[in-house]
Design a protein around this motif. Structure first.
Motif, PDB file in Angstrom:
ATOM      1  N   ILE A 240     -10.837  -0.502   8.404  1.00 36.21           N
ATOM      2  CA  ILE A 240     -10.488  -1.842   7.903  1.00 36.21           C
ATOM      3  C   ILE A 240      -9.728  -2.555   9.033  1.00 36.21           C
ATOM      4  O   ILE A 240      -8.857  -1.941   9.658  1.00 36.21           O
ATOM      5  CB  ILE A 240      -9.583  -1.766   6.647  1.00 36.21           C
ATOM      6  CG1 ILE A 240     -10.289  -0.982   5.528  1.00 36.21           C
ATOM      7  CG2 ILE A 240      -9.211  -3.169   6.137  1.00 36.21           C
ATOM      8  CD1 ILE A 240      -9.380  -0.595   4.383  1.00 36.21           C
TER       9      ILE A 240
ATOM     10  N   ASN B 193      -7.626   0.140  -3.975  1.00 32.22           N
ATOM     11  CA  ASN B 193      -7.473  -1.317  -4.032  1.00 32.22           C
ATOM     12  C   ASN B 193      -8.681  -2.093  -3.511  1.00 32.22           C
ATOM     13  O   ASN B 193      -8.759  -3.310  -3.706  1.00 32.22           O
ATOM     14  CB  ASN B 193      -6.266  -1.749  -3.193  1.00 32.22           C
ATOM     15  CG  ASN B 193      -4.961  -1.359  -3.835  1.00 32.22           C
ATOM     16  OD1 ASN B 193      -4.710  -1.691  -4.987  1.00 32.22           O
ATOM     17  ND2 ASN B 193      -4.127  -0.633  -3.107  1.00 32.22           N
TER      18      ASN B 193
ATOM     19  N   LEU C 286       0.805  -1.226   0.000  1.00 30.80           N
ATOM     20  CA  LEU C 286       0.000   0.000   0.000  1.00 30.80           C
ATOM     21  C   LEU C 286       0.832   1.268   0.000  1.00 30.80           C
ATOM     22  O   LEU C 286       0.279   2.359  -0.066  1.00 30.80           O
ATOM     23  CB  LEU C 286      -0.924   0.008   1.222  1.00 30.80           C
ATOM     24  CG  LEU C 286      -1.904  -1.161   1.310  1.00 30.80           C
ATOM     25  CD1 LEU C 286      -2.749  -1.027   2.565  1.00 30.80           C
ATOM     26  CD2 LEU C 286      -2.803  -1.217   0.072  1.00 30.80           C
TER      27      LEU C 286
ATOM     28  N   ARG D  68      -5.051   5.721   3.233  1.00 35.48           N
ATOM     29  CA  ARG D  68      -6.499   5.705   2.997  1.00 35.48           C
ATOM     30  C   ARG D  68      -6.777   5.653   1.488  1.00 35.48           C
ATOM     31  O   ARG D  68      -7.629   4.911   1.011  1.00 35.48           O
ATOM     32  CB  ARG D  68      -7.098   6.980   3.604  1.00 35.48           C
ATOM     33  CG  ARG D  68      -8.550   6.884   3.965  1.00 35.48           C
ATOM     34  CD  ARG D  68      -9.055   8.183   4.590  1.00 35.48           C
ATOM     35  NE  ARG D  68      -8.550   8.439   5.923  1.00 35.48           N
ATOM     36  CZ  ARG D  68      -7.819   9.510   6.269  1.00 35.48           C
ATOM     37  NH1 ARG D  68      -7.490  10.429   5.387  1.00 35.48           N
ATOM     38  NH2 ARG D  68      -7.407   9.672   7.514  1.00 35.48           N
TER      39      ARG D  68
ATOM     40  N   CYS E  19      -6.005   2.215   0.188  1.00 34.85           N
ATOM     41  CA  CYS E  19      -7.050   1.254   0.578  1.00 34.85           C
ATOM     42  C   CYS E  19      -8.260   1.407  -0.334  1.00 34.85           C
ATOM     43  O   CYS E  19      -8.885   0.426  -0.758  1.00 34.85           O
ATOM     44  CB  CYS E  19      -7.490   1.483   2.029  1.00 34.85           C
ATOM     45  SG  CYS E  19      -6.243   0.971   3.221  1.00 34.85           S
ATOM     46  N   GLN E  20      -8.582   2.653  -0.651  1.00 35.85           N
ATOM     47  CA  GLN E  20      -9.747   2.924  -1.499  1.00 35.85           C
ATOM     48  C   GLN E  20      -9.535   2.417  -2.921  1.00 35.85           C
ATOM     49  O   GLN E  20     -10.390   1.730  -3.482  1.00 35.85           O
ATOM     50  CB  GLN E  20      -9.978   4.435  -1.501  1.00 35.85           C
ATOM     51  CG  GLN E  20     -11.096   4.917  -2.379  1.00 35.85           C
ATOM     52  CD  GLN E  20     -11.326   6.402  -2.149  1.00 35.85           C
ATOM     53  OE1 GLN E  20     -11.873   6.798  -1.123  1.00 35.85           O
ATOM     54  NE2 GLN E  20     -10.882   7.221  -3.075  1.00 35.85           N
TER      55      GLN E  20
ATOM     56  N   VAL F  58      -9.241  -2.650  -0.265  1.00 31.31           N
ATOM     57  CA  VAL F  58      -8.616  -3.519   0.756  1.00 31.31           C
ATOM     58  C   VAL F  58      -9.667  -4.018   1.753  1.00 31.31           C
ATOM     59  O   VAL F  58     -10.509  -3.246   2.220  1.00 31.31           O
ATOM     60  CB  VAL F  58      -7.500  -2.745   1.506  1.00 31.31           C
ATOM     61  CG1 VAL F  58      -6.970  -3.541   2.697  1.00 31.31           C
ATOM     62  CG2 VAL F  58      -6.363  -2.411   0.547  1.00 31.31           C
TER      63      VAL F  58
ATOM     64  N   LEU G 247      -9.037   4.030   9.189  1.00 32.57           N
ATOM     65  CA  LEU G 247      -9.082   3.392   7.866  1.00 32.57           C
ATOM     66  C   LEU G 247     -10.336   2.547   7.668  1.00 32.57           C
ATOM     67  O   LEU G 247     -10.662   2.160   6.538  1.00 32.57           O
ATOM     68  CB  LEU G 247      -7.836   2.512   7.654  1.00 32.57           C
ATOM     69  CG  LEU G 247      -6.500   3.251   7.701  1.00 32.57           C
ATOM     70  CD1 LEU G 247      -5.325   2.286   7.786  1.00 32.57           C
ATOM     71  CD2 LEU G 247      -6.342   4.146   6.458  1.00 32.57           C
TER      72      LEU G 247
ATOM     73  N   LEU H 272      -6.044  -5.549   6.576  1.00 33.96           N
ATOM     74  CA  LEU H 272      -4.728  -4.902   6.600  1.00 33.96           C
ATOM     75  C   LEU H 272      -3.731  -5.766   7.357  1.00 33.96           C
ATOM     76  O   LEU H 272      -4.088  -6.426   8.343  1.00 33.96           O
ATOM     77  CB  LEU H 272      -4.841  -3.545   7.288  1.00 33.96           C
ATOM     78  CG  LEU H 272      -5.525  -2.437   6.473  1.00 33.96           C
ATOM     79  CD1 LEU H 272      -5.963  -1.299   7.384  1.00 33.96           C
ATOM     80  CD2 LEU H 272      -4.598  -1.919   5.377  1.00 33.96           C
TER      81      LEU H 272
ATOM     82  N   GLY I 250      -4.041  -5.822   2.243  1.00 36.64           N
ATOM     83  CA  GLY I 250      -3.201  -4.625   2.036  1.00 36.64           C
ATOM     84  C   GLY I 250      -2.065  -4.629   3.049  1.00 36.64           C
ATOM     85  O   GLY I 250      -2.287  -4.696   4.254  1.00 36.64           O
TER      86      GLY I 250
END
Ligand code: IMP
Length: 423
Positions: free
Chosen positions: A406, A322, A9, A316, A319-320, A324, A404, A327, A264
């Motif tokens: 996640i 991909n 990431l 962030r 993550c968006q 994710v 995040l 983590l 991620g």
């Protein structure tokens, strides 16, 4: 059955190789989908440290099949060196390592072009690993490239010669001083191609989709990191492939609706090799300490990595892009002993506070806004259970999960396979 993805990431070197190795026993097939020998995936187990470049990190598990997908670029010379390095482990790579016919071949002149292009850029250089990655992807999209499947044709050397001649003219055009002996490089290259041809070349998209149909779980392994993605990274200081989740679809030939979990991987802080913007970079003793304690030197080039605090704005964003779903936080152990830790939660950008990654993150436009955390002193490297983690680290993790949205399901506390805590 789905294809799970494992992606970096940040700017690469997050520790993907270790996590692929840890997760491999859950999968029948490990597939690399982009990049080439610019990657250096380091694995440690049983007291042995090993760096892989192009070969998927599942190779050390005798039951797993390792696929090099169509999105990868392969340098036969580096590849056979990698095979030679595996000899000591007595692996049966003729049966469990297979290569897509649609993967592109890095030629000696691609490496030279990389060097000529970088040299010509002077101070604006990207900091490329000089493995010929950019020029090979340029030939791919320019529809001039040589693919692995071409090596099975009798006349492939004619195509090679035409392309190499064109490259030489381009190298001359750059008019820079790079020393090389192409004859010698070609001898080495042709020998390596013959060795490479001892492996299985397949139509890997068909193979992978049939494997899915017959219920075999697949893990797709990314290389580099999301911020080096050709579209979404810190362009032009990026690599030449899509390192993000969509790259797995185009680099393996699996459809988006076949993607399952997206793991991620990020470091508890941030590093970068090569040039380009890095808003949370540290230029002080703290950054030097991170580099020293974290052994932050490039696995491919040996260059020192730039170090800085964790950047949640960038994370962030990654993550968006991909999607994710889980983590994995790496190198938590490196932060032991730092009195105060900082995490960047927003940027001050042209007088405004923003929480997204803007078009331009050059230093002069961005001031990171930090939240501070109390550090911990405990050595994490011998810990095996989440319940053993110090309170301050748990506070750090809880904060990241909340920001995040996640879960952090793995915390890595050392380079070895066994130094992995599931949460
Ligand atoms: P290239 O892909 O070798 O052309 O390098 C382009 C940029 O990506 C440079 O800044 C490299 O340092 C960086 N890069 C390429 N591969 C990796 C990697 O595996 N880890 C970290 N950085 C990488």
């Amino acid at each position: 059955m789905a294809v799970d993805l494992l992606l970096g990431l940040q700017w690469g070197d997050e520790g993907k190789g270790k996590i692929v190795d840890v997760l491999t026993s859950n999968y029948n097939i490990i597939a690399r989908f982009q990049g080439g020998p610019n990657a250096g995936h380091t694995l440690e187990f049983d007291g042995i440290k090993h760096v892989l470049r192009t070969i998927p990190s599942g190779i050390f598990h005798k039951e797993s099949i390792n696929v090099i997908g169509n999105g990868v670029v392969i340098d036969p010379v580096v590849f056979v060196q990698e095979l030679d390095g595996l000899d000591q482990f007595n692996l049966d790579y003729k049966s469990n390592l297979i290569i897509s016919r649609k993967a592109h071949v890095i030629l000696p002149t691609h490496r030279l072009l990389d060097a000529a292009s970088e040299t010509s850029k002077g101070k604006a250089k990207i900091g490329s690993t000089l493995k010929g990655i950019g020029p090979t992807y340029m030939d791919k999209t320019g529809r001039n490239g040589i693919r692995i499947g071409d090596l099975e044709l009798n006349n492939w050397k004619d195509k090679y010669r035409a392309l190499a001649n064109k490259h030489q003219a381009m190298i001359n055009f750059y008019n820079v001083d790079i020393q090389y002996d192409l004859k010698e490089m070609e001898t080495e290259f042709f020998e390596a191609v013959e060795r490479l041809k001892e492996l299985q070349f397949i139509d890997s998209e068909e193979y992978l989709n049939q494997a899915l149909k017959s219920g075999k779980p697949i893990l797709a392994e990314g290389a580099q990191g999301s911020l080096l993605d050709i579209d979404f990274g810190t362009y032009p200081f990026v690599t030449s492939s899509n390192t993000t989740a969509s790259g797995a679809c185009t680099g393996l030939g699996v459809a988006p609706n076949k993607i399952g979990e997206v793991f991620g991987i990020f470091k508890a802080y941030t590093t970068r090799v090569g040039s380009g913007p890095f808003p949370t970079e540290l230029f002080d003793q703290v950054g030097d300490d991170m580099a020293r304690i974290g052994h932050e030197f490039g696995a491919v080039t040996g260059r020192p990595r730039r170090c800085g605090w964790l950047d949640l704005v960038a994370l962030r964003y990654a993550c968006q892009v991909n999607g994710v779903t889980q983590l994995n936080m790496m190198k938590g152990d490196v932060l032991s002993g730092f009195k105060t830790l900082k995490v960047c939660t927003a940027y001050k950008y042209k007088g405004e506070v923003i929480k997204h990654l803007p078009y331009n993150i050059e230093e002069e436009n961005i001031t990171p806004i930090y939240t501070e955390f109390e550090g911990w002193t405990e050595d994490l490297t011998k810990m095996t259970e989440a319940s053993q983690l110090p309170k301050q680290l748990n506070d750090y993790i809880d904060f990241l999960e909340k920001e995040l949205e996640i879960p952090i399901t793995i915390v890595s506390v050392g380079p070895d396979r066994t130094q992995t805590i599931n949460r």
